[in-house]
Motif scaffolding. Structure first.
Motif, PDB file in Angstrom:
ATOM      1  N   LEU A  30       0.854  -1.184   0.000  1.00 34.10           N
ATOM      2  CA  LEU A  30       0.000   0.000   0.000  1.00 34.10           C
ATOM      3  C   LEU A  30       0.888   1.232   0.000  1.00 34.10           C
ATOM      4  O   LEU A  30       1.970   1.225   0.586  1.00 34.10           O
ATOM      5  CB  LEU A  30      -0.866   0.021   1.257  1.00 34.10           C
ATOM      6  N   ALA A  32       0.383   5.402   0.962  1.00 31.93           N
ATOM      7  CA  ALA A  32      -0.531   6.458   1.439  1.00 31.93           C
ATOM      8  C   ALA A  32       0.149   7.798   1.143  1.00 31.93           C
ATOM      9  O   ALA A  32       0.014   8.338   0.043  1.00 31.93           O
ATOM     10  CB  ALA A  32      -0.843   6.256   2.912  1.00 31.93           C
ATOM     11  N   GLY A  33       0.946   8.314   2.082  1.00 36.12           N
ATOM     12  CA  GLY A  33       1.678   9.563   1.820  1.00 36.12           C
ATOM     13  C   GLY A  33       2.978   9.334   1.068  1.00 36.12           C
ATOM     14  O   GLY A  33       3.513  10.242   0.426  1.00 36.12           O
ATOM     15  N   GLY A  34       3.518   8.130   1.171  1.00 34.98           N
ATOM     16  CA  GLY A  34       4.759   7.786   0.475  1.00 34.98           C
ATOM     17  C   GLY A  34       6.025   8.316   1.134  1.00 34.98           C
ATOM     18  O   GLY A  34       7.123   8.085   0.632  1.00 34.98           O
ATOM     19  N   HIS A  35       5.891   8.980   2.283  1.00 38.54           N
ATOM     20  CA  HIS A  35       7.073   9.623   2.858  1.00 38.54           C
ATOM     21  C   HIS A  35       7.975   8.683   3.647  1.00 38.54           C
ATOM     22  O   HIS A  35       9.073   9.081   4.035  1.00 38.54           O
ATOM     23  CB  HIS A  35       6.654  10.828   3.712  1.00 38.54           C
ATOM     24  N   SER A  36       7.549   7.477   3.886  1.00 37.13           N
ATOM     25  CA  SER A  36       8.459   6.463   4.422  1.00 37.13           C
ATOM     26  C   SER A  36       8.773   5.430   3.342  1.00 37.13           C
ATOM     27  O   SER A  36       9.912   4.985   3.205  1.00 37.13           O
ATOM     28  CB  SER A  36       7.841   5.764   5.640  1.00 37.13           C
ATOM     29  N   LEU A  37       7.764   5.054   2.562  1.00 34.26           N
ATOM     30  CA  LEU A  37       7.956   3.989   1.575  1.00 34.26           C
ATOM     31  C   LEU A  37       8.829   4.432   0.403  1.00 34.26           C
ATOM     32  O   LEU A  37       9.732   3.698  -0.011  1.00 34.26           O
ATOM     33  CB  LEU A  37       6.579   3.518   1.069  1.00 34.26           C
ATOM     34  N   HIS A  78      -0.838  14.319   8.754  1.00 32.02           N
ATOM     35  CA  HIS A  78      -0.336  14.894  10.001  1.00 32.02           C
ATOM     36  C   HIS A  78      -0.812  16.344  10.125  1.00 32.02           C
ATOM     37  O   HIS A  78      -1.170  16.803  11.211  1.00 32.02           O
ATOM     38  CB  HIS A  78       1.201  14.852  10.039  1.00 32.02           C
ATOM     39  N   THR A 111       0.691  10.284   6.600  1.00 27.90           N
ATOM     40  CA  THR A 111      -0.600   9.937   7.195  1.00 27.90           C
ATOM     41  C   THR A 111      -0.401   9.172   8.500  1.00 27.90           C
ATOM     42  O   THR A 111       0.624   8.511   8.698  1.00 27.90           O
ATOM     43  CB  THR A 111      -1.415   9.046   6.235  1.00 27.90           C
ATOM     44  N   ASP A 124       6.672   9.393  16.055  1.00 30.90           N
ATOM     45  CA  ASP A 124       5.969   9.999  17.190  1.00 30.90           C
ATOM     46  C   ASP A 124       4.631   9.330  17.514  1.00 30.90           C
ATOM     47  O   ASP A 124       4.312   9.096  18.690  1.00 30.90           O
ATOM     48  CB  ASP A 124       5.721  11.491  16.894  1.00 30.90           C
ATOM     49  N   ILE A 167      -4.871  -0.752   7.636  1.00 31.06           N
ATOM     50  CA  ILE A 167      -5.426   0.002   8.766  1.00 31.06           C
ATOM     51  C   ILE A 167      -6.472   0.954   8.188  1.00 31.06           C
ATOM     52  O   ILE A 167      -6.209   1.635   7.194  1.00 31.06           O
ATOM     53  CB  ILE A 167      -4.320   0.803   9.478  1.00 31.06           C
ATOM     54  N   SER A 188      15.698  15.790  10.814  1.00 27.86           N
ATOM     55  CA  SER A 188      14.450  15.117  10.415  1.00 27.86           C
ATOM     56  C   SER A 188      13.291  15.379  11.365  1.00 27.86           C
ATOM     57  O   SER A 188      12.133  15.198  10.996  1.00 27.86           O
ATOM     58  CB  SER A 188      14.678  13.606  10.368  1.00 27.86           C
ATOM     59  N   HIS A 189      13.595  15.756  12.584  1.00 31.17           N
ATOM     60  CA  HIS A 189      12.613  15.901  13.669  1.00 31.17           C
ATOM     61  C   HIS A 189      12.139  14.580  14.253  1.00 31.17           C
ATOM     62  O   HIS A 189      11.264  14.548  15.121  1.00 31.17           O
ATOM     63  CB  HIS A 189      11.412  16.763  13.251  1.00 31.17           C
TER      64      HIS A 189
END
Ligand SMILES: Cc1cc2nc3c(=O)[nH]c(=O)nc-3n(C[C@H](O)[C@H](O)[C@H](O)COP(=O)(O)OP(=O)(O)OC[C@H]3O[C@@H](n4cnc5c(N)ncnc54)[C@H](O)[C@@H]3O)c2cc1C
Length: 282
Positions: A30, A32-37, A78, A111, A124, A167, A188-189
Motif C-alpha cells: 500500500l 498512502a503519503g509515500g514519505h516512508s515507503l 499529520h 498519514t 511519534d 489500517i 528530520s525531527h
C-alpha cells in the motif's frame, strides 16, 4: 536513486483495496503519503511489484467523534491532525504530536495510518497511540478486527498486520490531561527520545497513568514501572517516580544521533516533562 520498476494502481474503495491486495499477492504494498515507503524504494531496501494507492479512498480520511470516542481515518494527514479543532479541544496531545512531525512537506503528505503501519522506532504517533490506549482498526479479506496499540507494536518495524490487511482508522477516548514531548533529531525531527503521558487525576493526585516512549528502543513501548510508581503521586512526587524510567526500556538504541548512555539519561528527563505537562492540564 531510482526505484526498481513497479506497477501502480489506485484503490477506489476499501473493498477495492482489499481485493487489489489479494490479487497482487505478497509483492504488493500500500502507499498512502509515500514519505516512508518512497525513500526505502529509492534506496532499493523495498522493491514492491505493485503499489496500491489508498490516498484517495473516499471516507478513509477525517477526524470525527462518535459514541464517546474520537476516530481518525487512516489517510488523515499529520497536518490535518495538527490543526483539528476537535483534537485541540478534546485530546490536544495528539494534535501537538502531529505538529512536531518532520517539516511542512512531510506533514502535508504523511498519514497516521502510514506512520503506525511503518512503525519507525523513532516515529511519534506510536508512543501517543500507546498513551491514549488506542484501538487500531484493521480490514482484510476475512473482515474487520481491532487491536489495542499495546499489542499492535511488536518489534523493530514489526506490527500486528498481515500483507492482505490495511489500517482503516484509530479510535480512542478523549483525554485532555495528556502531553507529548520529544528530544528531536535536528534535521528530520524524528524522536531521539519521545514521551507521551496520559493521566487520570483527582484532586491533584494521579490515580492512574499511561506512559509511552519512542526513539528509545526497537519500537514504541509503555513503561509499566513508571506507570505504577506514578499512581497515588502528586506533582511533588513525579520526579522520584520517573527517575528509573530507563530501567523499563530494554535494548536502548544506539545510533549516530545518541549513545546508549545519553538516551538512558534523557528518558527520565522527557518522561518527567510529559507527565508534568499532562498534570498541569488536569
Ligand atoms: C524528511 C522526513 C522527516 C520525517 N520526520 C518525522 C518525524 O519527525 N516524526 C515521525 O513520526 N515521522 C517522520 N517522518 C515519517 C513520516 O511521518 C511518514 O509520513 C510516515 O511515517 C509514513 O506515513 P505515509 O503516509 O507517508 O506512509 P507511506 O510511506 O505511504 O507507507 C509507509 C508504510 O506503511 C504502509 N501503509 C501505509 N498506509 C497504510 C495503511 N492504512 N494500512 C496498512 N499499511 C499502510 C505502506 O505499505 C508502507 O509499508 C519523516 C519522513 C521524512 C521523509
Amino acid at each position: 536513486m531510482i526505484p526498481a520498476a513497479f506497477e501502480y494502481v489506485r484503490a477506489t474503495s476499501l473493498d477495492d483495496a482489499v481485493a487489489k491486495l489479494k490479487a497482487a499477492g505478497s509483492g504488493a504494498k500500500l502507499i498512502a503519503g509515500g514519505h516512508s515507503l518512497v525513500p526505502l524504494m529509492k534506496l532499493r531496501l523495498s522493491e514492491p511489484g505493485t503499489l496500491i494507492d489508498i490516498s484517495r479512498i473516499p471516507g478513509l480520511s477525517g477526524i470525527r467523534e462518535s459514541g464517546g470516542k474520537i476516530e481518525i481515518g487512516a489517510t488523515t494527514t499529520h497536518h490535518d491532525i495538527a490543526v483539528s479543532k476537535l483534537l485541540r479541544d478534546k485530546c490536544p496531545m495528539v494534535a501537538e504530536a502531529a505538529a512536531e512531525i518532520g517539516d511542512p512537506q512531510v506533514r502535508n503528505r504523511g498519514t497516521i495510518g502510514g506512520s503506525i503501519a511503518h512503525a519507525d522506532p523513532a516515529a511519534d504517533f506510536p508512543a501517543v497511540m500507546l498513551a491514549v490506549d488506542a484501538d487500531i482498526i484493521i480490514k482484510g479479506k476475512s473482515g474487520q478486527r481491532s487491536v489495542k496499540a499495546s499489542t499492535f507494536f511488536r518489534g523493530f518495524y514489526d506490527v500486528d498486520l498481515t500483507s492482505g490487511e490495511l489500517i482503516t482508522a484509530v479510535q480512542f477516548e478523549p483525554i485532555t490531561s495528556a502531553a507529548y514531548v520529544k528530544l528531536h533529531q535536528r534535521a528530520s525531527h524524528y524522536a531521539i527520545v519521545g514521551a507521551a503521558a496520559a493521566l487520570v487525576v483527582k484532586g491533584g493526585v494521579i490515580e492512574s497513568a499511561r506512559v509511552g516512549v519512542t526513539g528509545a528502543t526497537t519500537h514504541a513501548i509503555r513503561l509499566p514501572g513508571v506507570e505504577k510508581a506514578l499512581a497515588g503521586k502528586k506533582a511533588d512526587g513525579v520526579a522520584a517516580a520517573v527517575q528509573n524510567a530507563a530501567a523499563d526500556v530494554p535494548d536502548v538504541n544506539v545510533d549516530l544521533h545518541a549513545s546508549e548512555d545519553y538516551r538512558k539519561a534523557m528518558i527520565p528527563v522527557f518522561v518527567r516533562r510529559a507527565v508534568e505537562r499532562a498534570l498541569g492540564r488536569s
